[in-house]
Design a protein around this motif. Structure first.
Motif, PDB file in Angstrom:
ATOM      1  N   VAL A 239       0.839  -1.197   0.000  1.00  0.00           N
ATOM      2  CA  VAL A 239       0.000   0.000   0.000  1.00  0.00           C
ATOM      3  C   VAL A 239       0.875   1.248   0.000  1.00  0.00           C
ATOM      4  N   VAL A 240       0.703   2.037  -1.026  1.00  0.00           N
ATOM      5  CA  VAL A 240       1.498   3.260  -1.163  1.00  0.00           C
ATOM      6  C   VAL A 240       0.978   4.286  -0.166  1.00  0.00           C
ATOM      7  N   GLU A 241       1.870   5.104   0.331  1.00  0.00           N
ATOM      8  CA  GLU A 241       1.519   5.961   1.475  1.00  0.00           C
ATOM      9  C   GLU A 241       0.429   6.958   1.164  1.00  0.00           C
ATOM     10  N   ASP A 242       0.268   7.316  -0.086  1.00  0.00           N
ATOM     11  CA  ASP A 242      -0.666   8.377  -0.394  1.00  0.00           C
ATOM     12  C   ASP A 242      -1.508   7.978  -1.597  1.00  0.00           C
ATOM     13  N   GLU A 243      -2.766   7.650  -1.319  1.00  0.00           N
ATOM     14  CA  GLU A 243      -3.640   7.158  -2.393  1.00  0.00           C
ATOM     15  C   GLU A 243      -3.904   8.227  -3.455  1.00  0.00           C
ATOM     16  N   VAL A 244      -3.846   9.478  -3.052  1.00  0.00           N
ATOM     17  CA  VAL A 244      -4.062  10.563  -4.018  1.00  0.00           C
ATOM     18  C   VAL A 244      -3.012  10.511  -5.123  1.00  0.00           C
ATOM     19  N   LYS A 245      -1.912   9.817  -4.805  1.00  0.00           N
ATOM     20  CA  LYS A 245      -0.823   9.753  -5.765  1.00  0.00           C
ATOM     21  C   LYS A 245      -1.047   8.686  -6.825  1.00  0.00           C
ATOM     22  N   SER A 246      -2.303   8.296  -7.014  1.00  0.00           N
ATOM     23  CA  SER A 246      -2.565   7.470  -8.183  1.00  0.00           C
ATOM     24  C   SER A 246      -3.924   7.867  -8.753  1.00  0.00           C
ATOM     25  N   VAL A 247      -4.063   7.694 -10.046  1.00  0.00           N
ATOM     26  CA  VAL A 247      -5.337   7.971 -10.705  1.00  0.00           C
ATOM     27  C   VAL A 247      -5.836   6.642 -11.242  1.00  0.00           C
ATOM     28  N   SER A 248      -7.050   6.255 -10.846  1.00  0.00           N
ATOM     29  CA  SER A 248      -7.535   4.962 -11.313  1.00  0.00           C
ATOM     30  C   SER A 248      -9.048   4.961 -11.507  1.00  0.00           C
ATOM     31  N   ASN A 249      -9.497   4.038 -12.314  1.00  0.00           N
ATOM     32  CA  ASN A 249     -10.927   3.827 -12.527  1.00  0.00           C
ATOM     33  C   ASN A 249     -11.223   2.342 -12.541  1.00  0.00           C
ATOM     34  N   GLU A 250     -12.422   2.000 -12.099  1.00  0.00           N
ATOM     35  CA  GLU A 250     -12.826   0.598 -12.072  1.00  0.00           C
ATOM     36  C   GLU A 250     -14.171   0.422 -12.781  1.00  0.00           C
ATOM     37  N   HIS A 251     -14.399  -0.787 -13.242  1.00  0.00           N
ATOM     38  CA  HIS A 251     -15.701  -1.092 -13.833  1.00  0.00           C
ATOM     39  C   HIS A 251     -16.153  -2.470 -13.369  1.00  0.00           C
ATOM     40  N   THR A 252     -17.369  -2.529 -12.815  1.00  0.00           N
ATOM     41  CA  THR A 252     -17.956  -3.816 -12.449  1.00  0.00           C
ATOM     42  C   THR A 252     -18.936  -4.215 -13.540  1.00  0.00           C
ATOM     43  N   ARG A 277      -8.137  11.841 -17.372  1.00  0.00           N
ATOM     44  CA  ARG A 277      -7.996  12.497 -16.060  1.00  0.00           C
ATOM     45  C   ARG A 277      -6.557  12.941 -15.816  1.00  0.00           C
ATOM     46  N   LEU A 278      -5.592  12.112 -16.237  1.00  0.00           N
ATOM     47  CA  LEU A 278      -4.173  12.487 -16.074  1.00  0.00           C
ATOM     48  C   LEU A 278      -3.871  13.770 -16.849  1.00  0.00           C
ATOM     49  N   ASN A 327      -1.664 -12.541 -16.884  1.00  0.00           N
ATOM     50  CA  ASN A 327      -2.154 -12.973 -15.569  1.00  0.00           C
ATOM     51  C   ASN A 327      -3.541 -13.614 -15.563  1.00  0.00           C
ATOM     52  N   TYR A 328      -4.285 -13.432 -16.629  1.00  0.00           N
ATOM     53  CA  TYR A 328      -5.660 -13.933 -16.655  1.00  0.00           C
ATOM     54  C   TYR A 328      -5.682 -15.451 -16.775  1.00  0.00           C
ATOM     55  N   GLN A 329      -6.497 -16.080 -15.941  1.00  0.00           N
ATOM     56  CA  GLN A 329      -6.674 -17.524 -16.073  1.00  0.00           C
ATOM     57  C   GLN A 329      -7.826 -17.775 -17.040  1.00  0.00           C
ATOM     58  N   GLN A 330      -7.437 -18.220 -18.224  1.00  0.00           N
ATOM     59  CA  GLN A 330      -8.347 -18.409 -19.355  1.00  0.00           C
ATOM     60  C   GLN A 330      -9.663 -19.064 -18.928  1.00  0.00           C
ATOM     61  N   GLY A 331     -10.762 -18.466 -19.385  1.00  0.00           N
ATOM     62  CA  GLY A 331     -12.061 -19.089 -19.161  1.00  0.00           C
ATOM     63  C   GLY A 331     -12.751 -18.658 -17.880  1.00  0.00           C
ATOM     64  N   ARG A 332     -11.972 -18.131 -16.907  1.00  0.00           N
ATOM     65  CA  ARG A 332     -12.622 -17.733 -15.643  1.00  0.00           C
ATOM     66  C   ARG A 332     -13.427 -16.458 -15.853  1.00  0.00           C
ATOM     67  N   LYS A 333     -14.555 -16.373 -15.155  1.00  0.00           N
ATOM     68  CA  LYS A 333     -15.413 -15.202 -15.316  1.00  0.00           C
ATOM     69  C   LYS A 333     -14.891 -14.034 -14.489  1.00  0.00           C
ATOM     70  N   VAL A 334     -14.914 -12.867 -15.132  1.00  0.00           N
ATOM     71  CA  VAL A 334     -14.386 -11.661 -14.506  1.00  0.00           C
ATOM     72  C   VAL A 334     -15.542 -10.809 -14.005  1.00  0.00           C
ATOM     73  N   ARG A 335     -15.405 -10.331 -12.778  1.00  0.00           N
ATOM     74  CA  ARG A 335     -16.440  -9.505 -12.179  1.00  0.00           C
ATOM     75  C   ARG A 335     -16.121  -8.019 -12.303  1.00  0.00           C
ATOM     76  N   LEU A 336     -14.832  -7.697 -12.122  1.00  0.00           N
ATOM     77  CA  LEU A 336     -14.436  -6.283 -12.089  1.00  0.00           C
ATOM     78  C   LEU A 336     -13.053  -6.096 -12.696  1.00  0.00           C
ATOM     79  N   LEU A 337     -12.867  -4.967 -13.391  1.00  0.00           N
ATOM     80  CA  LEU A 337     -11.546  -4.589 -13.883  1.00  0.00           C
ATOM     81  C   LEU A 337     -11.221  -3.183 -13.397  1.00  0.00           C
ATOM     82  N   GLY A 338      -9.954  -2.939 -13.107  1.00  0.00           N
ATOM     83  CA  GLY A 338      -9.522  -1.599 -12.727  1.00  0.00           C
ATOM     84  C   GLY A 338      -8.219  -1.266 -13.426  1.00  0.00           C
ATOM     85  N   VAL A 339      -8.060  -0.003 -13.774  1.00  0.00           N
ATOM     86  CA  VAL A 339      -6.834   0.471 -14.418  1.00  0.00           C
ATOM     87  C   VAL A 339      -6.371   1.704 -13.659  1.00  0.00           C
ATOM     88  N   GLY A 340      -5.064   1.793 -13.399  1.00  0.00           N
ATOM     89  CA  GLY A 340      -4.554   2.958 -12.673  1.00  0.00           C
ATOM     90  C   GLY A 340      -3.152   3.337 -13.109  1.00  0.00           C
TER      91      GLY A 340
END
Ligand code: TTP
Ligand code: MG
Length: 401
Positions: A239-252, A277-278, A327-340
């Protein structure tokens, strides 16, 4: 793809600094803490050199007891300002290798270097480089554990102190863990250890032989925790000390999906959002993050550091897509993705002078110090107002204890 986590811990930190500042203390039992007053002193030992540890002296021991064990020791009051300044310089070295640094105390941190291997080599190589930099820059030694997660890295760094380097390979986790005493388990206090002893469990290997449901029955809500630790499982991110120091979005996803087109489009959509946003904030970052949650809520986070700063959608997208494929395990269902994106070094690219860039670095280190001060209190961390104008100047001495 496995994560590569380092746990770095300085050796006999305060005492080693005193030995560096006073060459005549080298090789001698040095005890940093309250004034022993020939055995009548109050207060405790902050830490002591490895030479003093041979006499049984250790941190938090009453100074009077330390004096009885080792009357010939060199007793020194803590110099908080100096230790704080050295700490700052050591964290600066960590940030040369990754911006994913989680400080644990004045002399200790977790580093996620998974994304740094293309720039600096594999985990062991990075650990060696960090140790070497600390020797060159600070004339001090550190011990480092290299492992696929925080828990294993933390155990590893402690096993070969001082000046240690212990690596836990992903396929040798059990061989590494099983011989260890259960006192090494994260969160196993005296009471838990007693319960485990009553079950005939002495080593982590003994514990690993118990099925999950039995441990749940015997240890309640802690059962699953210890089951996971016995098997070397720990998913907690650095965990980085300051969360403001990253820009991210997620999608469920409305409905969990393993459709690679849909996933690809979602990653692109998220990369666009983050890039937008950057650029709006005039930020450029060096480290790109992917978060991937499967339908059963198991979640992985992966990152990669570039050798330059970026705010470009295309680049962010290409990197997260690659992280996904690796990293994706082929065939498994994905619930959420995030990019930062994190690891910002310049506010407006190309407009900052070297001086301003340095300032940013200092701001970041200041925040680390503030965080540590909040967490551990003023007796360990001191804001360094008057520290070291030159290499040999010293800060204000402190009362021990
Ligand atoms: P530690 O890393 O626990 O100890 P250390 O660096 O002295 O020795 P080791 O080689 O075993 O890591 O703590 C870092 C510093 O924090 C230590 O040098 C002094 C300070 N400290 C205290 O002041 N009081 C304490 O009780 C402890 C544990 C540490
Ligand atoms: Mg230490």
């Amino acid at each position: 793809m496995e994560r590569i986590i380092l746990h770095v811990d300085m050796d006999a930190f305060f005492a080693a600094i005193e030995q560096r500042e006073h060459p005549e203390f080298k090789g001698k039992p040095v005890i940093v803490g309250a004034d022993p007053k020939e055995g009548r002193g109050r207060g405790v030992v902050s830490t002591c050199s490895y030479e003093a540890r041979k006499f049984g002296v250790h941190s938090a021991m009453p100074i009077s007891q330390a004096y009885r064990l080792c009357p010939q020791g060199i007793y020194v009051r803590p110099n908080g300002a100096l230790y704080s300044a050295v700490s700052k310089e050591i964290f600066e070295i960590f940030y040369e290798f990754t911006d994913l640094v989680e400080p644990l105390s004045i002399d200790e941190a977790f580093l996620d270097v998974t994304g740094s291997t293309r720039l600096f080599g594999d985990g062991v190589t990075i650990a060696k480089k960090i140790k070497q930099r600390i020797v060159e820059k600070e004339r001090l030694t550190a011990s480092i554990g290299v492992a696929p997660n925080k828990y294993l890295a933390k155990i590893a760094s402690d096993l070969d102190k001082p000046d240690g380097l212990v690596v836990v390979e992903a396929d040798k986790i059990e061989a590494f863990l099983h011989p260890l005493d259960i006192s090494r388990l994260w969160g196993a206090g005296k009471k838990t250890q007693q319960v485990l002893h009553q079950m005939g469990i002495r080593t982590i290997g003994d514990l690993a032989r118990f099925p999950l449901d039995v441990l749940k029955k015997k240890l309640g809500s802690q059962g699953e925790h210890f089951y996971r630790l016995a098997h070397g499982i720990d998913d907690r991110p650095v965990v980085v000390e300051d969360e403001v120091k990253s820009v991210s979005n997620e999608h469920t996803f409305g409905r969990d999906t393993s459709d690679e087109d849909e996933i690809r489009q979602t990653l692109l959509f998220l990369a666009e959002k983050v890039g937008y946003r950057l650029r709006k904030k005039q930020l450029k970052g060096r480290t790109i993050h992917l978060k991937l949650r499967y339908e059963n809520f198991s979640t992985i986070t992966r990152n990669l550091s570039l050798n330059h700063l970026t705010d470009r959608t295309k680049e962010i997208f290409e990197v997260v897509q690659r992280l996904f494929k690796e990293n994706y395990q082929q065939g498994r269902k994905v619930r959420l993705l995030g990019v930062g994106v994190s690891g910002f070094e310049e506010k407006a690219a190309g407009q900052l002078s070297l001086f301003q860039d340095q300032e940013e670095k200092h701001e970041r280190l200041d925040r680390v110090q503030d965080l540590l001060a909040d967490r551990f209190g003023k007796h360990i961390i001191h804001r360094a107002e008057s520290i070291r104008p030159g290499k040999n100047a010293k800060g204000e001495p402190e009362e021990g204890g």
